[in-house]
Design an enzyme around this catalytic site. Sequence first.
Site, PDB file in Angstrom:
ATOM      1  N   GLU A  41      37.012  77.949  31.385  1.00 26.81           N
ATOM      2  CA  GLU A  41      38.411  78.354  31.269  1.00 26.81           C
ATOM      3  C   GLU A  41      38.790  78.568  29.795  1.00 26.81           C
ATOM      4  OE1 GLU A  41      42.780  76.371  32.476  1.00 26.81           O
ATOM      5  OE2 GLU A  41      40.916  75.250  32.749  1.00 26.81           O
ATOM      6  N   LYS A 112      45.298  82.058  37.091  1.00 31.96           N
ATOM      7  CA  LYS A 112      45.457  80.671  37.538  1.00 31.96           C
ATOM      8  C   LYS A 112      46.800  80.490  38.239  1.00 31.96           C
ATOM      9  CE  LYS A 112      44.741  75.969  35.693  1.00 31.96           C
ATOM     10  NZ  LYS A 112      44.383  75.218  34.455  1.00 31.96           N
ATOM     11  N   CYS A 148      40.081  75.807  37.258  1.00 39.72           N
ATOM     12  CA  CYS A 148      40.328  74.368  37.066  1.00 39.72           C
ATOM     13  C   CYS A 148      41.278  73.766  38.104  1.00 39.72           C
ATOM     14  CB  CYS A 148      40.833  74.118  35.645  1.00 39.72           C
ATOM     15  SG  CYS A 148      40.527  72.407  35.075  1.00 39.72           S
ATOM     16  N   SER A 182      38.323  70.632  31.655  1.00 43.25           N
ATOM     17  CA  SER A 182      38.628  69.316  32.211  1.00 43.25           C
ATOM     18  C   SER A 182      38.320  68.240  31.175  1.00 43.25           C
ATOM     19  CB  SER A 182      37.796  69.092  33.481  1.00 43.25           C
ATOM     20  OG  SER A 182      38.033  67.816  34.030  1.00 43.25           O
ATOM     21  N   SER A 294      35.698  45.620   6.835  1.00 42.16           N
ATOM     22  CA  SER A 294      36.293  44.300   6.646  1.00 42.16           C
ATOM     23  C   SER A 294      35.379  43.147   7.001  1.00 42.16           C
ATOM     24  CB  SER A 294      37.555  44.196   7.506  1.00 42.16           C
ATOM     25  OG  SER A 294      37.208  44.204   8.887  1.00 42.16           O
ATOM     26  N   GLY A 295      34.306  43.415   7.724  1.00 43.14           N
ATOM     27  CA  GLY A 295      33.506  42.330   8.280  1.00 43.14           C
ATOM     28  C   GLY A 295      33.889  41.997   9.702  1.00 43.14           C
ATOM     29  N   SER A 299      35.972  47.617  12.407  1.00 44.91           N
ATOM     30  CA  SER A 299      35.399  48.475  11.367  1.00 44.91           C
ATOM     31  C   SER A 299      33.889  48.602  11.541  1.00 44.91           C
ATOM     32  CB  SER A 299      35.738  47.952   9.977  1.00 44.91           C
ATOM     33  OG  SER A 299      35.220  46.663   9.756  1.00 44.91           O
ATOM     34  N   THR A 399      40.496  52.441  11.790  1.00 44.93           N
ATOM     35  CA  THR A 399      39.692  51.487  12.569  1.00 44.93           C
ATOM     36  C   THR A 399      40.526  50.618  13.510  1.00 44.93           C
ATOM     37  OG1 THR A 399      39.779  49.820  10.804  1.00 44.93           O
ATOM     38  CG2 THR A 399      37.970  51.397  10.722  1.00 44.93           C
ATOM     39  N   GLU A 404      45.702  46.624  19.296  1.00 43.61           N
ATOM     40  CA  GLU A 404      46.529  46.528  18.099  1.00 43.61           C
ATOM     41  C   GLU A 404      47.549  47.662  18.047  1.00 43.61           C
ATOM     42  OE1 GLU A 404      43.045  44.610  15.205  1.00 43.61           O
ATOM     43  OE2 GLU A 404      43.481  46.760  15.159  1.00 43.61           O
ATOM     44  N   LYS A 514      55.732  53.421  15.052  1.00 44.89           N
ATOM     45  CA  LYS A 514      54.483  53.331  14.291  1.00 44.89           C
ATOM     46  C   LYS A 514      53.446  54.306  14.843  1.00 44.89           C
ATOM     47  CE  LYS A 514      54.407  48.543  12.596  1.00 44.89           C
ATOM     48  NZ  LYS A 514      53.604  47.298  12.562  1.00 44.89           N
TER      49      LYS A 514
END
Length: 542
Positions: A41, A112, A148, A182, A294-295, A299, A399, A404, A514
Site C-alpha cells: 500500500e 480503498k 489493507c 500494517s 548510567s550503569g 541505558s 533511554t 517512567e 512532559k
Amino acid sequence: MKICIAQLNFLVGDYKGNAQKIILSIKEAKGESADLIVFPELAVCGYPPLDLLTYPNFVDHCEETIMEIAKECHGIAAIVGCPSRNPDIMGKNIFNSAFFLEDGKVKQVVHKALLPTYDVFDEYRYFEPFREFNTVTYKNTRIALTICEDLWDVEEDLMYTVCPMDVLYDQKPDIMINIAASPFSYMQPEKRKSVLKKNVLKYSLPLFYVNHAGAQTEMIFDGGSMVINKDGKVVRELDYFKESLSYTSISDIASLPERENSWSKEELIVEALITGIRDFFSKLGFKKATLGLSGGVDSAIVLTLAVKALGPDNVIPVMMPSPYSSDHSISDSVQLCKNLGCTFKHIQIGSVFGSMLDTLKVEFEGTAEGVTEENLQARLRGVILMALTNKFGYILLNTSNKSEVAVGYGTLYGDMCGGLSVIGDVYKTEVYSVCRFINRDQEIIPENILTKAPSAELRPGQKDSDSLPDYDILDKLLYQFIEMHNSPDELRKKGFPDELVSKVVRLVNLNEYKRFQAPPILRVSPKAFGMGRRMPLVGRYF
C-alpha cells in the site's frame, strides 16, 4: 500464474527512490518468469505520508511516477500502491489506490474503501472512501484486489457499514490479493494472521498478502507478507523486518506445506527496535549516536540495541558520574562497553554541579535540598550530551522506559532529552525480560546491572521504589489503564488498591505535558505514547 510478493522498505516522500526500488524489483521478478508482482500500500510515496498529501504537486509527482513504472510492465504485470486524484468535486481530493499495470500502461485502478482513523491511523483526514468494487482479470484469473483495512472488518469487530469482499465475492474471484501498510506491535503478527485466515475461510479463496518492511520514524513495519491457501494454512511467510521477494504459483498453493514464523515477544521487540534505530539514522542521513550511560538497565539495553543497529564504532556512550554515583555503576558500564566493543567518554559532573549550586546559592537560600537539586544533575547531563551532539553531528538516544514516561519519572531537558526514544514503549519489567533474551547465549549486559535495585542515583541511597510502586505492580496497572483502556473504577474492580489507582492515574494524566515535549518513541506495543495516543494536555476526566 506465478506471483511475486515484494516486501520492501520505502522512504516516505521519496517517490523517485521508491520508484527506482520498484522498477528494479519488477526487472528481477521478470527475470524469474513471474507473471505478476505485487507491492505494498502507498509504495510510491511511502507510509504514512501524512500532510505531504495536502500538497497538490506531491500527488501529481506520485501519479507521474506510476506512469514511469507502468512503462516497465511488459511481459509482467504489477500492482502498486499510490495516491490518486478523485475526479469528483464532491468529497476528498484523493484516493488511496492500487494501480494494476500491464502492457506499459495503467489497466485498472482500485481505491480503498475502509479508511481507519484509530490508533496511529488518520486516513479519513486525507482520502475519500470508495464505494464501487470490481475484480481485476489477468491471464484468465479473476482477482479480488483490496487494500489493507478492506479485509480487517471481521465479524467480532465491525466498524464499517460496507464490506468490500462481500461485494467482490459475488463476482466469483479466483484469488484475493491484499496490499497493506500494517504497522508492527508485538501482538500484530498473530492478530494479522487471525484476521487474514478468517477472510480466507469465509470466502474459501487463497490470499496473497504483502506488507511494508522497515521503519518510518516511530512507526515500524515487520513485513510478515504471506500466502494463505483456501483452507486457512499459511504456506509462505516472509521473514520479519527484512526486504524480500517471494514467488508462488497459484497452481502450487494447495500442495505447499505450512510455513509460519514463530518468534517470541522478546525477539520481536529486539528486532523491531534495532530496525527502528537503523532506519531512523539511515533515512535521516546520520551515522553516529550518543547516549548517557548510567550503569542502569535502561541505558544498558539502549546501548546494546544501538550497537547492534549501527555498529560499535558508531555509538559513543558517555558516563557522567555525580557525587552520588556508585562505583559499581561505573565498573558495570565499563564492562558493558568492553563486551560490545565500543569506546566511551567519561565526564565528571561533580565540579559543574557544585558551581551551579554556588551560582544559585543566594536564590535557594533558606530552602531544603530536594527534587530541584536532583533534576539539576539530570539537566547538566542533558546539556553535556546535547553539546556533544551539536559539536560532532550525533543523534542523542533517549533511554527512558515506558513506566517512567507514563508517570513522569524523568526530567524535562535532562534525561528526557534526545532525538529518538528507543524504549519509551517498553515497560520496565519488559526491559528486564528483553535483556535476559539478549543474554540468552552469552552475557552481554553484565549480570549486576540486571540484579541491582533500580536507582536514579541523584541522592544518597536513592531507589526507584522510594517514589514509585514496585514495577511488577506498576506495570500491570499501567498496561490495564493505557493499553486496555480500563477506567479507575475498573482497575479497582480488578483488585488494584484504591490509593494506588488514584496515585498512578493522576501521575499519568498530570505528566501529559512532559510526553508532549518528549522525542518520538519507537512503537512496539498496541498503544504507544505519541501519534497513537492523543490525550488533552490540560483537562480533567479521571
